[in-house]
Design a protein around this motif. Structure first.
Motif, PDB file in Angstrom:
ATOM      1  N   UNK A   1      36.163  39.771  30.642  1.00 50.69           N
ATOM      2  CA  UNK A   1      35.701  40.384  29.229  1.00 50.69           C
ATOM      3  C   UNK A   1      36.459  40.140  28.130  1.00 50.69           C
ATOM      4  N   UNK A   2      37.814  40.333  28.342  1.00 52.68           N
ATOM      5  CA  UNK A   2      38.706  40.070  27.166  1.00 52.68           C
ATOM      6  C   UNK A   2      38.400  38.519  26.764  1.00 52.68           C
TER       7      UNK A   2
ATOM      8  N   UNK B   1      36.776  32.599  24.080  1.00 53.54           N
ATOM      9  CA  UNK B   1      37.202  31.596  24.959  1.00 53.54           C
ATOM     10  C   UNK B   1      36.329  31.021  25.914  1.00 53.54           C
TER      11      UNK B   1
ATOM     12  N   UNK C   1      38.089  40.426  36.337  1.00 53.19           N
ATOM     13  CA  UNK C   1      36.752  40.831  35.588  1.00 53.19           C
ATOM     14  C   UNK C   1      37.115  41.234  34.156  1.00 53.19           C
ATOM     15  N   UNK C   2      38.301  42.400  34.075  1.00 52.48           N
ATOM     16  CA  UNK C   2      38.502  42.672  32.864  1.00 52.48           C
ATOM     17  C   UNK C   2      39.065  41.558  32.146  1.00 52.48           C
ATOM     18  N   UNK C   3      39.917  40.552  32.644  1.00 51.05           N
ATOM     19  CA  UNK C   3      40.284  39.628  31.785  1.00 51.05           C
ATOM     20  C   UNK C   3      39.143  38.536  31.226  1.00 51.05           C
TER      21      UNK C   3
ATOM     22  N   UNK D   1      46.031  38.663  40.283  1.00 51.32           N
ATOM     23  CA  UNK D   1      44.896  37.946  39.412  1.00 51.32           C
ATOM     24  C   UNK D   1      43.652  38.487  39.685  1.00 51.32           C
ATOM     25  N   UNK D   2      43.448  38.639  40.800  1.00 51.38           N
ATOM     26  CA  UNK D   2      42.184  39.143  41.565  1.00 51.38           C
ATOM     27  C   UNK D   2      41.760  40.564  40.838  1.00 51.38           C
ATOM     28  N   UNK D   3      42.516  41.601  40.852  1.00 55.15           N
ATOM     29  CA  UNK D   3      42.355  42.577  40.205  1.00 55.15           C
ATOM     30  C   UNK D   3      42.053  42.845  38.738  1.00 55.15           C
ATOM     31  N   UNK D   4      42.830  41.925  38.105  1.00 52.97           N
ATOM     32  CA  UNK D   4      42.500  41.708  36.518  1.00 52.97           C
ATOM     33  C   UNK D   4      41.538  40.863  36.281  1.00 52.97           C
TER      34      UNK D   4
ATOM     35  N   UNK E   1      45.354  31.936  28.970  1.00 56.74           N
ATOM     36  CA  UNK E   1      45.569  33.546  29.698  1.00 56.74           C
ATOM     37  C   UNK E   1      46.848  33.265  30.888  1.00 56.74           C
TER      38      UNK E   1
ATOM     39  N   UNK F   1      35.533  38.254  24.572  1.00 59.55           N
ATOM     40  CA  UNK F   1      35.934  39.062  23.343  1.00 59.55           C
ATOM     41  C   UNK F   1      36.661  37.956  22.383  1.00 59.55           C
ATOM     42  N   UNK F   2      37.490  37.124  22.995  1.00 63.83           N
ATOM     43  CA  UNK F   2      38.260  36.143  22.118  1.00 63.83           C
ATOM     44  C   UNK F   2      37.472  34.728  21.943  1.00 63.83           C
TER      45      UNK F   2
ATOM     46  N   UNK G   1      34.988  31.887  37.083  1.00 64.59           N
ATOM     47  CA  UNK G   1      34.351  32.881  36.251  1.00 64.59           C
ATOM     48  C   UNK G   1      34.579  32.466  34.928  1.00 64.59           C
TER      49      UNK G   1
END
Lengths: 250, 295
Positions: free
Chosen positions: A100-101, A107, A96-98, A91-94, A121, A104-105, A190
């Motif tokens: 940003x996603x 949420x 920040x990109x998550x 989870x820690x890797x994703x 998610x 965009x949605x 976050x």
């Protein structure tokens, strides 16, 4: 921790015997914890998050797991390889990109969209699909083959025959989700930027980071961040018992 | 019975919700990570800067701090995975009985798993506290009472990582015990009764019945424990801040620091993908060593 939560802060560390002093017991730490950490809102948020996430997750993941375990279709093995690969993603890797996603949605921002951001998610989880598939694979195929000959469709075989038989697996998955998301820290930090959508862990962290450092209140908050999970776990554990009594190892 | 096309529509129906959600919340962020790993991306302006290609990766492997984190995570895995898996199996075998007392015992082992990791990290900080008079942590207090030398557990470079590993095994073993129990409960009891009647000892029953039949659970536990161990983050972050001398710096913590301290999303993404491919390799090797049995 329980003892320390009822004692004035300066006694929390240092002398362990000091914690047994009955004369200084008080609920003061809990009052402070509720006020400073916003615990009332936090408990509601964490509760709602789990109430939405766990049942939805059980349905979505077991359905996919059943398809992977029992049905034949083009691209199944390739798709399952993808799912296996997804398990490994920390989870820690994703995170920040998550984030940003999720922005965009839409949420984030409002109360309900923040709640959705906390929940959605993590409904579908590759990890849980894999675990449930293992449980479905262990079932004797003959039961479902017999049902199929009697005219039961895929849906009937999944809901009526396979699902009740993997109850220990389902309980395991529910427990894993409960533990993971109750104690999750980074993602709520976050995604939930509002005061009223803080989770319990965020409340606890607030006590840690905002001076003055009050160990008594921290201990009180830790108790409240622990007790609900213990209670829920006992409640879930009841569902493990009947199967256990029937086919336990002697 | 099994035409490959006959099942296609029901399969699509069953998998659609899961696949859509996974694509949206795992696939899409993963694609973003891949893209930012070959560019120079700043956290505060995520649109992305100039194209760097594989330069990002060669910089990464020239960074001694990243190599240190890689080494630490490997040592942590080597300490935790074998110990935790075998301990979990032993505990599961021990508590998988019908008497009430064992059900309570099961709960005792699970208790640490039920408490959130941040909470536990703080409490173990208290337990591990070095010897300074009345503030002495419980572990050192016990050691001194037994006439042994106290240690500054979390600040001596040789023992900080093993100390964290010990605490992590204690915390995580309950969860793996739960998975083993779930597996044990699907085993047919008749077979064990038959073996017992035929005079098989407890050890023989475990060695020749339980372990082979639990193969799926064992593969699962070993794989998952390795993956979780590679994701080590909360404990060193809260207990040691990666110190002393980066001896407890984990890969994930390195990634966290380059994202939120250095704002270098590109470099962090590249490191994330290195971690991902490492763990994938470990998982693949394990699956080859312990081939999965399909019922």
């Amino acid at each position: 921790m329980l003892l320390a939560s009822f004692q004035p802060g300066e006694r929390a560390f240092g002398h362990f015997l000091g914690l047994l002093d009955l004369r200084t017991l008080s609920l003061q730490n809990y009052v402070v914890a509720f006020r400073r950490a916003g615990l009332a809102d936090a408990l509601v948020t964490s509760g709602l998050q789990l109430l939405l996430l766990i049942p939805a997750g059980l349905f979505v993941n077991s359905a996919a797991a059943y398809a992977f375990a029992r049905l034949e279709f083009i691209g199944r093995d390739a798709l399952f390889a993808c799912v296996i690969a997804f398990i490994i993603l920390p989870v820690e890797v994703l995170a920040v990109p998550l984030l940003l996603c999720a922005r965009d949605l839409r949420l984030t921002g409002g109360y309900f969209s923040s709640l959705a951001g906390l929940t959605l998610p993590f409904v579908a989880k590759a990890f849980n699909v894999y675990l449930l598939r293992q449980h479905f694979l262990l079932l004797p195929r003959e039961l479902e083959d017999a049902a199929a000959i009697d005219g039961a469709g895929v849906w009937t075989r999944y809901v009526r025959i396979a699902l009740p038989l993997v109850k220990p697996g389902l309980v395991t998955v529910a427990l894993l989700d409960l533990l993971t998301h109750w104690s999750d820290f980074l993602w709520p930090l976050l995604i939930s930027t509002r005061h009223d959508t803080r989770t319990v862990q965020l409340g606890l962290a607030n006590l840690f980071t905002q001076p003055p450092l009050d160990w008594g209140a921290i201990m009180a908050c830790s108790v409240l961040a622990t007790a609900p999970v213990l209670v829920l776990f006992r409640w879930f554990a009841r569902y493990l018992v009947p199967t256990d009594a029937r086919i336990g190892l002697r | 019975m099994s035409g490959r096309h006959r099942d296609a529509w029901p399969a699509l129906g069953l998998m659609l919700p899961g696949c859509v959600l996974l694509a949206l919340f795992v696939g899409w962020p993963l694609a973003r990570t891949l893209l930012s790993s070959v560019r120079s991306v700043d956290l505060l302006s995520p649109e992305g800067g100039p194209w760097l290609g594989l330069q990002q990766y060669s910089d990464l492997f020239a960074d001694p701090r990243f190599l240190r984190a890689l080494y630490n995570s490997a040592v942590f895995c080597a300490l935790v995975v074998p110990a935790q898996t075998s301990l979990a199996l032993l505990l599961a075998l021990w508590v998988n009985r019908r008497e009430r007392a064992y059900r309570h015992l099961r709960f005792v082992f699970l208790a640490p798993t039920l408490v959130a990791m941040p909470v536990l990290s703080v409490i173990w900080c208290g337990l591990y506290q070095p010897a300074t008079g009345s503030e002495m942590g419980l572990i050192n207090a016990v050691l001194v009472t037994l006439g042994l030398a106290p240690h500054a557990w979390l600040s001596e470079s040789a023992i900080a990582l093993p100390a964290i590993a010990l605490m992590s095994i204690w915390q995580g073993v309950g969860l793996q015990t739960l998975v083993f129990l779930g597996g044990l409960q699907t085993l047919p009891r008749e077979m064990f009764e038959a073996a017992e009647l035929d005079g098989a000892s407890a050890w023989q029953r475990v060695r020749y019945l339980t372990v082979p039949m639990l193969r799926n659970s064992i593969v699962f536990v070993v794989t998952v424990t390795t993956i979780l161990a590679c994701r080590l983050f909360v404990q060193p972050y809260l207990m040691t801040h990666g110190g002393p001398d980066d001896r407890t710096l984990s890969i994930v913590q390195w990634i966290y620091e380059s994202t939120f301290v250095d704002h270098d999303l590109g470099r962090a993404s590249a490191a994330g993908l290195v971690l991902l491919s490492l763990v994938t390799c470990i998982a693949l090797v394990q699956r080859r060593l312990l081939p999965e049995e399909v019922a």
